[in-house]
Design a protein around this motif. Sequence first.
Motif, PDB file in Angstrom:
ATOM      1  N   ILE A  33       0.871  -1.170   0.000  1.00 26.56           N
ATOM      2  CA  ILE A  33       0.000   0.000   0.000  1.00 26.56           C
ATOM      3  C   ILE A  33       0.914   1.227   0.000  1.00 26.56           C
ATOM      4  O   ILE A  33       1.703   1.404   0.925  1.00 26.56           O
ATOM      5  CB  ILE A  33      -0.919   0.044   1.231  1.00 26.56           C
ATOM      6  N   VAL A  34       0.808   2.048  -1.029  1.00 27.63           N
ATOM      7  CA  VAL A  34       1.706   3.186  -1.202  1.00 27.63           C
ATOM      8  C   VAL A  34       0.917   4.384  -1.727  1.00 27.63           C
ATOM      9  O   VAL A  34       0.016   4.224  -2.553  1.00 27.63           O
ATOM     10  CB  VAL A  34       2.846   2.844  -2.189  1.00 27.63           C
ATOM     11  N   SER A  35       1.258   5.566  -1.269  1.00 29.27           N
ATOM     12  CA  SER A  35       0.652   6.788  -1.800  1.00 29.27           C
ATOM     13  C   SER A  35       1.325   7.140  -3.130  1.00 29.27           C
ATOM     14  O   SER A  35       2.256   7.936  -3.183  1.00 29.27           O
ATOM     15  CB  SER A  35       0.806   7.939  -0.802  1.00 29.27           C
ATOM     16  N   MET A  36       0.850   6.526  -4.187  1.00 31.31           N
ATOM     17  CA  MET A  36       1.391   6.800  -5.521  1.00 31.31           C
ATOM     18  C   MET A  36       0.992   8.205  -5.979  1.00 31.31           C
ATOM     19  O   MET A  36       1.727   8.858  -6.723  1.00 31.31           O
ATOM     20  CB  MET A  36       0.842   5.782  -6.528  1.00 31.31           C
ATOM     21  N   THR A  37      -0.181   8.632  -5.546  1.00 30.86           N
ATOM     22  CA  THR A  37      -0.689   9.954  -5.890  1.00 30.86           C
ATOM     23  C   THR A  37      -1.160  10.647  -4.615  1.00 30.86           C
ATOM     24  O   THR A  37      -1.339  10.014  -3.575  1.00 30.86           O
ATOM     25  CB  THR A  37      -1.865   9.854  -6.879  1.00 30.86           C
ATOM     26  N   SER A  38      -1.375  11.957  -4.705  1.00 28.97           N
ATOM     27  CA  SER A  38      -1.929  12.712  -3.576  1.00 28.97           C
ATOM     28  C   SER A  38      -2.501  14.013  -4.098  1.00 28.97           C
ATOM     29  O   SER A  38      -2.202  14.437  -5.224  1.00 28.97           O
ATOM     30  CB  SER A  38      -0.850  12.999  -2.532  1.00 28.97           C
ATOM     31  N   ALA A  39      -3.313  14.659  -3.284  1.00 32.19           N
ATOM     32  CA  ALA A  39      -3.943  15.913  -3.690  1.00 32.19           C
ATOM     33  C   ALA A  39      -2.912  17.006  -3.949  1.00 32.19           C
ATOM     34  O   ALA A  39      -3.108  17.884  -4.788  1.00 32.19           O
ATOM     35  CB  ALA A  39      -4.930  16.369  -2.613  1.00 32.19           C
ATOM     36  N   SER A  40      -1.789  16.959  -3.238  1.00 27.09           N
ATOM     37  CA  SER A  40      -0.752  17.985  -3.386  1.00 27.09           C
ATOM     38  C   SER A  40       0.188  17.714  -4.553  1.00 27.09           C
ATOM     39  O   SER A  40       1.012  18.550  -4.904  1.00 27.09           O
ATOM     40  CB  SER A  40       0.076  18.080  -2.097  1.00 27.09           C
ATOM     41  N   GLY A  41       0.078  16.523  -5.152  1.00 27.58           N
ATOM     42  CA  GLY A  41       0.991  16.132  -6.217  1.00 27.58           C
ATOM     43  C   GLY A  41       2.187  15.342  -5.724  1.00 27.58           C
ATOM     44  O   GLY A  41       2.962  14.819  -6.511  1.00 27.58           O
ATOM     45  N   TYR A  42       2.334  15.232  -4.402  1.00 25.82           N
ATOM     46  CA  TYR A  42       3.444  14.474  -3.824  1.00 25.82           C
ATOM     47  C   TYR A  42       3.223  12.984  -4.070  1.00 25.82           C
ATOM     48  O   TYR A  42       2.098  12.476  -3.968  1.00 25.82           O
ATOM     49  CB  TYR A  42       3.516  14.751  -2.334  1.00 25.82           C
ATOM     50  N   SER A  43       4.286  12.277  -4.392  1.00 27.49           N
ATOM     51  CA  SER A  43       4.160  10.859  -4.719  1.00 27.49           C
ATOM     52  C   SER A  43       5.271  10.034  -4.078  1.00 27.49           C
ATOM     53  O   SER A  43       6.418  10.465  -4.021  1.00 27.49           O
ATOM     54  CB  SER A  43       4.214  10.661  -6.239  1.00 27.49           C
ATOM     55  N   LYS A  44       4.885   8.849  -3.616  1.00 29.59           N
ATOM     56  CA  LYS A  44       5.841   7.892  -3.077  1.00 29.59           C
ATOM     57  C   LYS A  44       5.959   6.667  -3.985  1.00 29.59           C
ATOM     58  O   LYS A  44       6.311   5.582  -3.531  1.00 29.59           O
ATOM     59  CB  LYS A  44       5.408   7.446  -1.673  1.00 29.59           C
ATOM     60  N   LEU A  51       2.541  -8.656  -5.656  1.00 33.32           N
ATOM     61  CA  LEU A  51       1.433  -8.164  -6.472  1.00 33.32           C
ATOM     62  C   LEU A  51       1.565  -6.686  -6.823  1.00 33.32           C
ATOM     63  O   LEU A  51       0.752  -6.164  -7.583  1.00 33.32           O
ATOM     64  CB  LEU A  51       0.102  -8.387  -5.741  1.00 33.32           C
ATOM     65  N   GLY A  52       2.568  -6.019  -6.269  1.00 31.19           N
ATOM     66  CA  GLY A  52       2.673  -4.580  -6.457  1.00 31.19           C
ATOM     67  C   GLY A  52       1.895  -3.847  -5.384  1.00 31.19           C
ATOM     68  O   GLY A  52       1.290  -4.450  -4.496  1.00 31.19           O
ATOM     69  N   ALA A  53       1.904  -2.517  -5.470  1.00 24.29           N
ATOM     70  CA  ALA A  53       1.299  -1.697  -4.425  1.00 24.29           C
ATOM     71  C   ALA A  53      -0.025  -1.096  -4.866  1.00 24.29           C
ATOM     72  O   ALA A  53      -0.174  -0.655  -6.006  1.00 24.29           O
ATOM     73  CB  ALA A  53       2.262  -0.576  -4.018  1.00 24.29           C
ATOM     74  N   PRO A  57       5.619  -3.123   0.906  1.00 28.07           N
ATOM     75  CA  PRO A  57       5.620  -2.055   1.904  1.00 28.07           C
ATOM     76  C   PRO A  57       4.235  -1.456   2.150  1.00 28.07           C
ATOM     77  O   PRO A  57       3.330  -1.591   1.337  1.00 28.07           O
ATOM     78  CB  PRO A  57       6.514  -1.009   1.237  1.00 28.07           C
ATOM     79  N   MET A  58       4.123  -0.739   3.297  1.00 31.71           N
ATOM     80  CA  MET A  58       3.011   0.167   3.564  1.00 31.71           C
ATOM     81  C   MET A  58       3.632   1.532   3.780  1.00 31.71           C
ATOM     82  O   MET A  58       4.355   1.750   4.750  1.00 31.71           O
ATOM     83  CB  MET A  58       2.241  -0.270   4.810  1.00 31.71           C
ATOM     84  N   SER A  59       3.404   2.464   2.863  1.00 26.95           N
ATOM     85  CA  SER A  59       4.018   3.782   2.962  1.00 26.95           C
ATOM     86  C   SER A  59       3.003   4.861   2.621  1.00 26.95           C
ATOM     87  O   SER A  59       2.630   5.045   1.464  1.00 26.95           O
ATOM     88  CB  SER A  59       5.228   3.888   2.022  1.00 26.95           C
ATOM     89  N   SER A  60       2.533   5.564   3.651  1.00 30.34           N
ATOM     90  CA  SER A  60       1.547   6.620   3.490  1.00 30.34           C
ATOM     91  C   SER A  60       1.556   7.466   4.748  1.00 30.34           C
ATOM     92  O   SER A  60       2.068   7.043   5.792  1.00 30.34           O
ATOM     93  CB  SER A  60       0.152   6.016   3.261  1.00 30.34           C
ATOM     94  N   VAL A  61       0.978   8.671   4.675  1.00 31.25           N
ATOM     95  CA  VAL A  61       0.830   9.477   5.887  1.00 31.25           C
ATOM     96  C   VAL A  61      -0.430   9.087   6.646  1.00 31.25           C
ATOM     97  O   VAL A  61      -0.703   9.605   7.725  1.00 31.25           O
ATOM     98  CB  VAL A  61       0.786  10.985   5.573  1.00 31.25           C
ATOM     99  N   THR A  62      -1.221   8.183   6.072  1.00 34.99           N
ATOM    100  CA  THR A  62      -2.394   7.670   6.759  1.00 34.99           C
ATOM    101  C   THR A  62      -2.309   6.151   6.814  1.00 34.99           C
ATOM    102  O   THR A  62      -1.766   5.530   5.903  1.00 34.99           O
ATOM    103  CB  THR A  62      -3.698   8.093   6.047  1.00 34.99           C
ATOM    104  N   PHE A  63      -2.778   5.563   7.900  1.00 35.95           N
ATOM    105  CA  PHE A  63      -2.747   4.102   8.029  1.00 35.95           C
ATOM    106  C   PHE A  63      -4.033   3.654   8.719  1.00 35.95           C
ATOM    107  O   PHE A  63      -4.024   3.007   9.741  1.00 35.95           O
ATOM    108  CB  PHE A  63      -1.509   3.675   8.822  1.00 35.95           C
ATOM    109  N   SER A  64      -5.147   4.019   8.121  1.00 38.10           N
ATOM    110  CA  SER A  64      -6.442   3.664   8.706  1.00 38.10           C
ATOM    111  C   SER A  64      -6.725   2.175   8.619  1.00 38.10           C
ATOM    112  O   SER A  64      -7.594   1.661   9.318  1.00 38.10           O
ATOM    113  CB  SER A  64      -7.560   4.446   8.017  1.00 38.10           C
TER     114      SER A  64
END
Length: 422
Positions: free
Chosen positions: A54-65, A93-95, A123-130
């Motif tokens: 689980i990865v933040s590939m996209t975000s509202a700000s344009g920031y990407s991991k 399986l990919g993120a 990996p799990m990489s995000s600013v949220t981990f709900s």
Amino acid sequence: MLRPIRTLAVAAAALALVSACNSASTNGNDSGRAGEKPGNRRGLTADSVKVGGIVSMTSASGYSKKDTDLGARARYLRANAEGGVNGRRIDYLGAQDDGQDPAKNMAAARKLVQQDKVFAVAPMSSVTFSGADFLEQEKVPTFGWGTLPSFCGPKHIYGFNGCLVPTPGGTLNQTWPEGIAAVLGGARGKSVAVIANDSDAGKFGIRTFRQGFAGAGFTVSYAKASVPATAVPSDWSAYVKEILESNGGKAPDAVVSVMQTPNNIGLFTALKRSGYKGLLSDPTDYDPGLLAKDATRQALDGVYVLLQFEPFESDSPTMAQFKADIRAAAGGQDVPLSMHMMTGYMAADLFVSIARKAGTDMTVESFQEAAQSFSDTGTLVGDRAEPKGQKDSFGCGALVRLRNGTYEVAVPFKCYEPVPFT
């Protein structure tokens, strides 16, 4: 006890999932053995182990991991070339992209477990981990960057460099305060301002870094999680004014931003335009890709970036291996290295290392047993040990500085004695 997710809607969704997910856990790839708990062999066959991310590939700000995914692929590619995990090929399986959205993070966790039936999330990489409570409930070994509270305490969730936002009774990683003290010639008589986004991660960051910098001997003149988390401010003047007057009406010696690149660019540019001459630092902007644009390069010039792994400039054998693995995963091409590649790589590396210790007849239970006595040395994040890492950080890191379009090692990779968190 698990720390609850702080969004009521997400918590309600997690509770609603429990009964449905319990039944899904029994639908693994193996029929199981007598007396074995349901879900204990989910994602396992005789010759494969299934893993997702689980990865933040996209975000509202344009920031990407998105580079996190490539880093994980690189580590799994080498592991499979070496025979996999005790004869089992890693089926990565990919993120899933959660878009830094709590609802999407939960949905991604649910899909990986209920539909894809993965053994682990790494990996799990995000600013949220709900999705943390759900993954823990389902006993899914999960690996990522321990910058969120959910990496500190749950039995099945591991930070690749330990727990970075501990509960009272844990310890604080002092790499950042000690590194900045080294640059400034000591912390005594020096002041620091710490700023973060108005989010759970930002608030925890402020709480921990306020104590960490004070513990190193700094005066913390300003510490606020006040910047909107959903959009980058167009006007930074109010934040700059507060910061520059925070040290008894004067500017602090250092400004530390616990934010992502778009916010850092805006804040640092505004501070420089105001005439601020002190030290600027963040934990995010170690990425050669950022240097492609003149405006970005100028905004980040002179900034000291915290690393919790060996700098890419290191000539150690482990760094050489990392670079070779990334090149192989990129189809033999030399691609710009980024810290997100490293976070994905090391999350995958910790999973692989524990899984190999779990033996040929691996189950969730045997994996957890292996983790309870796991340790190794000399990795790109220093010495590792579990379950220590679920309460404390591994305490190692470095500072690099961007100068004239090139990153330079300002404070070499070193391990520091952690301090108690109260």
